[in-house]
Structures are given as structure tokens and as C-alpha cells.
Design an enzyme around this catalytic site. Structure first.
Site, PDB file in Angstrom:
ATOM      1  N   ARG A   1       5.054 -11.860   0.067  1.00  0.00           N
ATOM      2  CA  ARG A   1       5.166 -13.062   0.887  1.00  0.00           C
ATOM      3  C   ARG A   1       4.209 -12.978   2.074  1.00  0.00           C
ATOM      4  NH1 ARG A   1       9.668 -16.438   1.021  1.00  0.00           N
ATOM      5  NH2 ARG A   1      10.875 -14.810  -0.010  1.00  0.00           N
ATOM      6  N   ILE A   2       4.136 -11.797   2.705  1.00  0.00           N
ATOM      7  CA  ILE A   2       3.223 -11.622   3.835  1.00  0.00           C
ATOM      8  C   ILE A   2       1.784 -11.605   3.354  1.00  0.00           C
ATOM      9  CG2 ILE A   2       2.504 -10.053   5.676  1.00  0.00           C
ATOM     10  CD1 ILE A   2       5.474  -9.139   5.794  1.00  0.00           C
TER      11      ILE A   2
ATOM     12  N   ASP B   1      -2.898  -6.627  -6.887  1.00  0.00           N
ATOM     13  CA  ASP B   1      -1.455  -6.695  -7.108  1.00  0.00           C
ATOM     14  C   ASP B   1      -1.228  -6.629  -8.615  1.00  0.00           C
ATOM     15  OD1 ASP B   1       1.251  -7.702  -7.617  1.00  0.00           O
ATOM     16  OD2 ASP B   1       1.268  -8.197  -5.475  1.00  0.00           O
TER      17      ASP B   1
ATOM     18  N   ALA C   1       2.962  -2.767   6.579  1.00  0.00           N
ATOM     19  CA  ALA C   1       4.010  -2.798   5.561  1.00  0.00           C
ATOM     20  C   ALA C   1       5.038  -1.700   5.838  1.00  0.00           C
ATOM     21  CB  ALA C   1       3.388  -2.658   4.178  1.00  0.00           C
ATOM     22  N   ARG C   2       4.836  -0.527   5.261  1.00  0.00           N
ATOM     23  CA  ARG C   2       5.685   0.634   5.509  1.00  0.00           C
ATOM     24  C   ARG C   2       4.792   1.868   5.549  1.00  0.00           C
ATOM     25  NH1 ARG C   2       8.745  -2.619   6.855  1.00  0.00           N
ATOM     26  NH2 ARG C   2      10.940  -2.926   6.273  1.00  0.00           N
TER      27      ARG C   2
ATOM     28  N   ASP D   1       0.696  -0.297  12.437  1.00  0.00           N
ATOM     29  CA  ASP D   1       1.916  -0.772  13.086  1.00  0.00           C
ATOM     30  C   ASP D   1       3.133  -0.023  12.557  1.00  0.00           C
ATOM     31  OD1 ASP D   1       3.231  -2.662  14.898  1.00  0.00           O
ATOM     32  OD2 ASP D   1       4.117  -3.500  13.077  1.00  0.00           O
TER      33      ASP D   1
ATOM     34  N   GLU E   1       8.487   7.013  11.066  1.00  0.00           N
ATOM     35  CA  GLU E   1       8.354   5.787  11.841  1.00  0.00           C
ATOM     36  C   GLU E   1       7.860   6.070  13.257  1.00  0.00           C
ATOM     37  OE1 GLU E   1       8.796   1.578  12.585  1.00  0.00           O
ATOM     38  OE2 GLU E   1       8.772   2.736  10.739  1.00  0.00           O
TER      39      GLU E   1
ATOM     40  N   HIS F   1       5.582  -0.840  15.613  1.00  0.00           N
ATOM     41  CA  HIS F   1       6.287  -1.725  14.675  1.00  0.00           C
ATOM     42  C   HIS F   1       6.630  -3.056  15.343  1.00  0.00           C
ATOM     43  CE1 HIS F   1       9.013  -1.564  10.841  1.00  0.00           C
ATOM     44  NE2 HIS F   1       8.363  -2.707  10.954  1.00  0.00           N
TER      45      HIS F   1
END
Length: 339
Positions: free
Chosen positions: A172-173, A192, A249-250, A273, A278, A297
Site C-alpha cells: 500500500r505504501i 514485487d 518498512a522494517r 527510519d 529498533e 521511526h
């Protein structure tokens, strides 16, 4: 006279401490009270309590409005919510609190992921354009030199005209980023594995080819076992000298151990980010490297952007109250390919 029947659904707010205060304005609470039978100031931080006001409200709730920090809806919690039919999540991923028991029970789920995607995409667009202009580097040099400099002579490789940008993941992003990139004179690559036809203005390529051709690589894939360390040593080594890696993302999607030597050598740049872990350790060079922009983040919704997610969630509550289907329903099968 006959008593009137209130057919509005009963709703309970369920989210972490302090979240409702940031998410909802008084106008939001007033709208909730008009749409549902609820106490808009009662917020359940813990749904496991066997008794008390929260337990009583949960027993009556047909609808939960959740956000970050919501209690996982385990079989034990669901047993205390016999009337629960739907969950509206005023944030992105529902994986933290929507359990297999929810799907088995037939609970309908909605998410404000679309609303949360917009600020992430905006952050990414800014990072892409700033990377092309070498804004971070020139700002640092300007602060150090504090004098006139022959910037035009140094900037032969700078600029955003016909620069190649690679987007990893038509999430979606990722799709929102593609939309935002269309007005610019950029060559856009997309990787993708689930996309078989390139969106307008993009070229569909393999991941290795994308990393080898793009001078900016932006990661937007979901966190799944298949995407763990998907940007690894081979992909990083293939990136051109001076290329920029952006990760909103992650952190687990990027092999930071493999990335660090390229950053320390100054061969690559990064806008991170998210990291893995984390919170980087205090001695991490990511905090101080001149070619790294490290943010805590903050690409997703924060500040007044949370109110956009609240607006989205209340629109879904209104649809439910009117007997209409959710506009952004989340299905169990979706979670095998999304965040």
C-alpha cells in the site's frame, strides 16, 4: 408511550495508555457518541481484567475501536466479549492484536493502513528527492566550511533529472510512493514477486537488477519470513557507488551487518527510519556517520497525522452502524502477504 429502541452498536475503545488522547479530538469523541452506544472517555488499556467497568463494557461491545497497544484478542479475551462482531483498527498492521481466534469467530476487521500509508509515502518522497540533490552532504559541508563554495563544480553527479529510483514492494505504501513519483522526471523500477504487470510509468524487474541499476533504492515490502534480510550482501554490493538506500518498512528487511561496511567506506548512503534492533545500541556508527540520516521511526503517522487515522476509523464505524460493509476490510489471507 412506547420506549424507543437504540439500535446503535455498542463500542469500546481499546488501545495503549495515552494513545486515545493523541488519536482522538473532542470532536471525534462526540461523533463516536452519536454513532454508537459508548462512553467515549472510557479507554480499555487491558482487556484481560475479569471485572470492573472495562469488563462490563467488553461484555456488551459489538464493536472495538483499537489502536497501538491494544490487548491481543486471545480466546480468553474473546470469551469475555460474546457480542463482539467487528474490530476497527485506527492504525496500520493488525497482526499484533488480531489472532487466529478472531478469524475463527468470524469477526470482521478493518484497518486505517491506507491513512497511515500517506505520511510514510510523503517521507519517502522527500528522502528520494533529497538524496538526488545530496542535501545531507551539502548541508554538512556548508556547516563545516561556512564560506562560498564551488557547488556547481562539485555537483556533476547530483540532481533528480532522469535519476533511476527502485521501489521494492508494491505494498500500500509502495504503490502510494509510485503515485507520488509520477510528476517527476525519474526512471522508476519496481520489484514485487506478486506483481505481474508493471504499473504505469514503471518497469518491473528482479530485485538484483533493481539494486544494480537504481541510484536510490526504497524498501516497502512487508515483514514476512520470506522478506527477512531481502536486501542482503549481494544486493548491497550490486548497488552503484554513491547510491542511497531508504528503509521505512522494517529493519529486518535489510542486512545491516552487510550494509555497515559500505556505509563506513562512504560508498553508499542511507536513510533509515527503521533499524534492527529498533533502537540501535548507543555505540552504533549509524548515529554519527555523515552519509546516514537516521530517524526514530517517525515516517508513519504522528502528531496531527493521527487525526487522519481517527477520521478514517470513524468513517468505518459509521459504515458499520449503517449496516454497510467496511471500505478497508482486512482478511486473514491478506496477512500472509502484507504487514
Amino acid at each position: 408511550m412506547h420506549p424507543t429502541t437504540d439500535n446503535r452498536p455498542s463500542l469500546l475503545l481499546a488501545m495503549g495508555p495515552g494513545t486515545a488522547e493523541r488519536l482522538l479530538t473532542e470532536e471525534h469523541r462526540t461523533r463516536l457518541a452519536a454513532l454508537t452506544r459508548t462512553d467515549p472517555h472510557l479507554v480499555a488499556h487491558d482487556l484481560t481484567a475479569p471485572e470492573g467497568p472495562v469488563a462490563e463494557a467488553l461484555a456488551e461491545a459489538e464493536l472495538l475501536l483499537t489502536c497501538w497497544g491494544a490487548t491481543p484478542l486471545t480466546p480468553e479475551v474473546l470469551a469475555r466479549a460474546p457480542r463482539l462482531r467487528a474490530v476497527v483498527h485506527a492504525a496500520g498492521s493488525v497482526k499484533h492484536h488480531i489472532t487466529e481466534a478472531c478469524w475463527q469467530r468470524g469477526i470482521t476487521v478493518s484497518s486505517a493502513a491506507a491513512a497511515n500509508a500517506l505520511p510514510v509515502a510523503e517521507y519517502t518522497l522527500a528522502a528520494i528527492l533529497f538524496a538526488g540533490k545530496r542535501v545531507l552532504r551539502s548541508a554538512q559541508q556548508y556547516a563545516e566550511l561556512r564560506t562560498a563554495q564551488a557547488w556547481l563544480a562539485e555537483s556533476a553527479g547530483w540532481g533528480n533529472y532522469r535519476r533511476t529510483v527502485g521501489i521494492v514492494g508494491a505494498s500500500r505504501i509502495g504503490r502510494r510512493v509510485l503515485d507520488l513519483l509520477r510528476p517527476f522526471d525519474l526512471d522508476v523500477l519496481l520489484h514485487d514477486p506478486y506483481v505481474t504487470e508493471a504499473p504505469p510509468g514503471t518497469e518491473l524487474v528482479g530485485l538484483d537488477e533493481l539494486c544494480a541499476r537504481a541510484t536510490v533504492v526504497s524498501v516497502h515490502a512487508p515483514q514476512l519470513p520470506a522478506t527477512y534480510r531481502m536486501i542482503g550482501a549481494r544486493q548491497l554490493a550490486a548497488m552503484p557507488d554513491g547510491a542511497t538506500l531508504i528503509n521505512t518498512a522494517r529493519g529486518s528487511l535489510v542486512d545491516e551487518e552487510a550494509l555497515l561496511p559500505h556505509l563506513l567506506a562512504g560508498r553508499l548512503h542511507a536513510v533509515l527510519d527503521v533499524t534492527d534492533p529498533e533502537l540501535p545500541p548507543p555505540d552504533s556508527p549509524l548515529y554519527t556517520l555523515p552519509n546516514v540520516l537516521l530517524t526514530p521511526h517517525v515516517a508513519g503517522s504522528l502528531g496531527n497525522e493521527l487525526h487522519r487515522m481517527a477520521d478514517h476509523a470513524l468513517a468505518e464505524v459509521a459504515r458499520y452502524a449503517a449496516g454497510e460493509p467496511f471500505a478497508e476490510e482486512v482478511r486473514a489471507a491478506d496477512l500472509t502477504r502484507s504487514a
